[in-house]
Design an enzyme around this catalytic site. Structure first.
Site, PDB file in Angstrom:
ATOM      1  N   SER A 121      -4.315   5.813   9.392  1.00  0.00           N
ATOM      2  CA  SER A 121      -3.623   4.573   9.708  1.00  0.00           C
ATOM      3  C   SER A 121      -3.905   4.093  11.125  1.00  0.00           C
ATOM      4  CB  SER A 121      -2.113   4.781   9.540  1.00  0.00           C
ATOM      5  OG  SER A 121      -1.374   3.681  10.032  1.00  0.00           O
ATOM      6  N   TYR A 145      -3.827  -2.330  10.281  1.00  0.00           N
ATOM      7  CA  TYR A 145      -2.731  -3.279  10.432  1.00  0.00           C
ATOM      8  C   TYR A 145      -3.283  -4.372  11.337  1.00  0.00           C
ATOM      9  CZ  TYR A 145       1.031  -0.473   8.360  1.00  0.00           C
ATOM     10  OH  TYR A 145       1.839   0.211   7.494  1.00  0.00           O
ATOM     11  N   THR A 171      -4.072  -3.633   5.142  1.00  0.00           N
ATOM     12  CA  THR A 171      -2.703  -3.714   4.630  1.00  0.00           C
ATOM     13  C   THR A 171      -2.212  -5.150   4.766  1.00  0.00           C
ATOM     14  OG1 THR A 171      -2.133  -1.409   5.024  1.00  0.00           O
ATOM     15  CG2 THR A 171      -0.321  -2.978   5.005  1.00  0.00           C
ATOM     16  N   LYS A 240      -4.832  -3.849   0.503  1.00  0.00           N
ATOM     17  CA  LYS A 240      -3.694  -3.011   0.111  1.00  0.00           C
ATOM     18  C   LYS A 240      -2.406  -3.831   0.049  1.00  0.00           C
ATOM     19  CE  LYS A 240      -1.308   1.301   1.447  1.00  0.00           C
ATOM     20  NZ  LYS A 240       0.043   0.835   1.819  1.00  0.00           N
ATOM     21  N   HIS A 264       3.941  -0.237  -0.969  1.00  0.00           N
ATOM     22  CA  HIS A 264       4.216   0.405   0.323  1.00  0.00           C
ATOM     23  C   HIS A 264       5.257   1.523   0.163  1.00  0.00           C
ATOM     24  CE1 HIS A 264       2.887  -0.743   4.506  1.00  0.00           C
ATOM     25  NE2 HIS A 264       3.736   0.228   4.800  1.00  0.00           N
TER      26      HIS A 264
END
Length: 369
Positions: A121, A145, A171, A240, A264
Site C-alpha cells: 500500500s 492512493y 484504489t 480497485k 474495501h
C-alpha cells in the site's frame, strides 16, 4: 515487544498453529494494542456491509463431484503474465506496522516463500523499496492512493517502477474515508510514520488520524486518471473498488488492465452490497477481457473456490494475514497461507477439479435455505 512512540509492536518470529483463519482474530486482539486493532478490524458505521461480506458466501454452494478420477489438485495459475503457485494473494492493507515491527517486510517474505502475489500500500509502514527487497524478486503490485499533488503521484510511481513492481492498483473507492466509529471511540492516531509519505514530509502519518491522511488524497478520480497513470508508469493499472458492471466498463474503456472487485472490506460505503454478491454480474460484463481480482470477506478455502467459480482470477485477503503477522511474523503469515491453501486444495479435490481453469468452469448452486 518493540516500542515506538509508546506503541507496542509484536516482534515475534515463530510458527503458529492455525486451526482456521477466522480463529486468528481473537488471538491477535490479545497482542495488538486497542487502537491499532480497532483500525484493522473495523468497518464503517455499524459494520453492516462488513458482516454481509461473510454472509454472502452462503448464498452460493459448491457441488461435490465424485468419480472425477483426480488427485493432488494443482493450484498454480498465471495471471497478468505472472506464474503463481496459488491464486491467493495479499490485499494491499495499510500500516502493517500496527501489527508487527517488521510490518510489510515480513509479509512480503512470507508471500515470496509461498509463491504468492504480494500487494503493498501507499500507506505502508515500510517503504516500497524495502518491501520489494524483502521479496527478493518475487512478484509484487503497488497500490496507489492517488494524491491531489500529481508530483507526489509521479514520485511514488517512479519508486514503484524502480523497485520492480509488476502492476499498479489504483484504489478508486476511497476518495473520502468511511465513517469508522472504532477509530473515533479509540481516538486513534497513527503512532508510526508511513514510510512512503515520510519521504515528502518528516514524520508523515504519525500523530494523524485516518481522516487527516485521506485529506491529502484525490477526491475526484475519473477515467482520465486511469489513462494518465498507465501512460506515466507504463505498467498495467488495475482499478480497485469496482462494485458494478457499469464501473467495470468505465475502467476497461479507460485502459485498465484489470478489475479489482472490492468494497474495501466493508470499510467505505456502509449499506453497499457484499463484494461476493456483486462479483458474478461484473465478471459477466468483463467477459474475460481483463483479469479480475476479488477481495472482501474471504476466510476459507471454500470462499476462494467460490470466488474463482464466480469469475475471479485472483483472490485477495488482508486482515487474517495481518493477524498472523502479529502472532508469528513472516513464519506466522506463511502458516496462514498454507492453511488457506490446504483448505482450498481439499475443496478442489472434493469438487472434482484438478486445475484452476476447472475451478473457474465450475457451476455454483443457488439453493435457498
Amino acid at each position: 515487544m518493540t516500542v515506538v512512540n509508546g506503541y507496542e509492536q509484536s516482534d515475534r518470529e515463530e510458527h503458529i498453529n492455525v486451526l482456521n483463519l477466522e480463529s486468528l482474530e481473537k488471538r491477535a486482539k490479545e497482542i495488538i494494542p486497542t487502537g491499532g486493532f480497532g483500525y484493522i478490524v473495523g468497518g464503517s458505521e455499524d459494520d453492516w456491509t462488513l458482516a454481509q461480506n461473510r454472509k454472502a458466501f452462503t448464498h452460493k454452494q459448491i457441488y461435490p463431484r465424485t468419480l472425477a478420477n483426480i488427485d493432488n489438485p494443482d493450484m498454480s495459475t498465471n495471471v497478468f503474465g505472472i506464474d503463481l503457485k496459488t491464486p491467493v494473494m495479499m490485499a494491499p492493507l495499510a500500516a502493517q506496522g500496527l501489527a508487527h515491527s517488521k510490518g510489510e517486510v515480513d509479509t512480503a517474505k512470507a508471500f515470496a516463500n509461498e509463491g504468492a502475489l504480494m500487494a503493498q500500500s501507499t500507506y505502508s509502514s515500510a517503504s516500497i523499496a524495502d518491501t520489494a527487497a524483502a521479496g527478493e524478486g518475487a512478484p509484487q503490485f503497488f497500490q496507489l492512493y492517488m494524491s491531489k499533488d500529481w508530483k507526489f503521484n509521479e514520485a511514488i510511481l517512479d519508486e514503484a517502477k524502480k523497485a520492480g513492481v509488476k502492476g499498479i492498483i489504483l484504489t478508486a473507492d476511497a476518495t473520502v474515508d468511511g465513517y469508522r466509529e472504532a477509530d473515533i471511540i479509540n481516538d486513534f492516531q497513527f503512532p508510526i510514520p508511513m514510510a512512503n509519505l515520510e519521504k515528502f514530509s518528516e514524520g508523515a502519518g504519525k500523530g494523524q488520524g485516518i481522516a487527516e491522511i485521506y485529506a491529502a488524497a484525490a477526491q475526484k478520480i475519473s477515467p482520465d486518471d486511469v489513462r494518465r497513470i498507465a501512460e506515466y508508469s507504463d505498467l498495467p493499472v488495475i482499478v480497485k473498488g469496482i462494485q458494478t458492471p457499469e464501473d467495470a466498463e468505465l475502467a476497461i474503456g479507460a485502459g485498465a488492465a484489470g478489475i479489482y472487485v472490492s468494497n474495501h472490506g466493508g470499510r467505505q460505503l456502509n449499506g453497499g452490497p457484499a463484494s461476493f454478491d456483486a462479483l458474478s454480474a461484473i465478471a459477466d460484463s468483463v467477459a474475460g477481457r481483463v483479469p479480475i481480482i476479488f477481495d472482501s470477506g474471504v476466510r476459507r478455502g471454500s470462499d476462494v473456490f467460490k470466488a474463482l467459480a464466480a469469475g475471479a482470477d485472483l483472490v485477495a485477503l488482508g486482515r487474517p494475514f495481518v493477524y498472523a503477522l502479529a502472532l508469528g511474523g513472516a513464519l506466522g503469515v506463511q502458516d496462514a497461507i498454507q492453511e488457506l491453501n490446504h483448505e482450498f486444495a481439499t475443496t478442489m479435490q472434493l469438487a472434482g477439479t484438478k486445475t484452476i481453469d476447472e475451478v473457474k468452469q465450475s457451476k455454483l448452486a443457488d439453493f435457498k435455505y
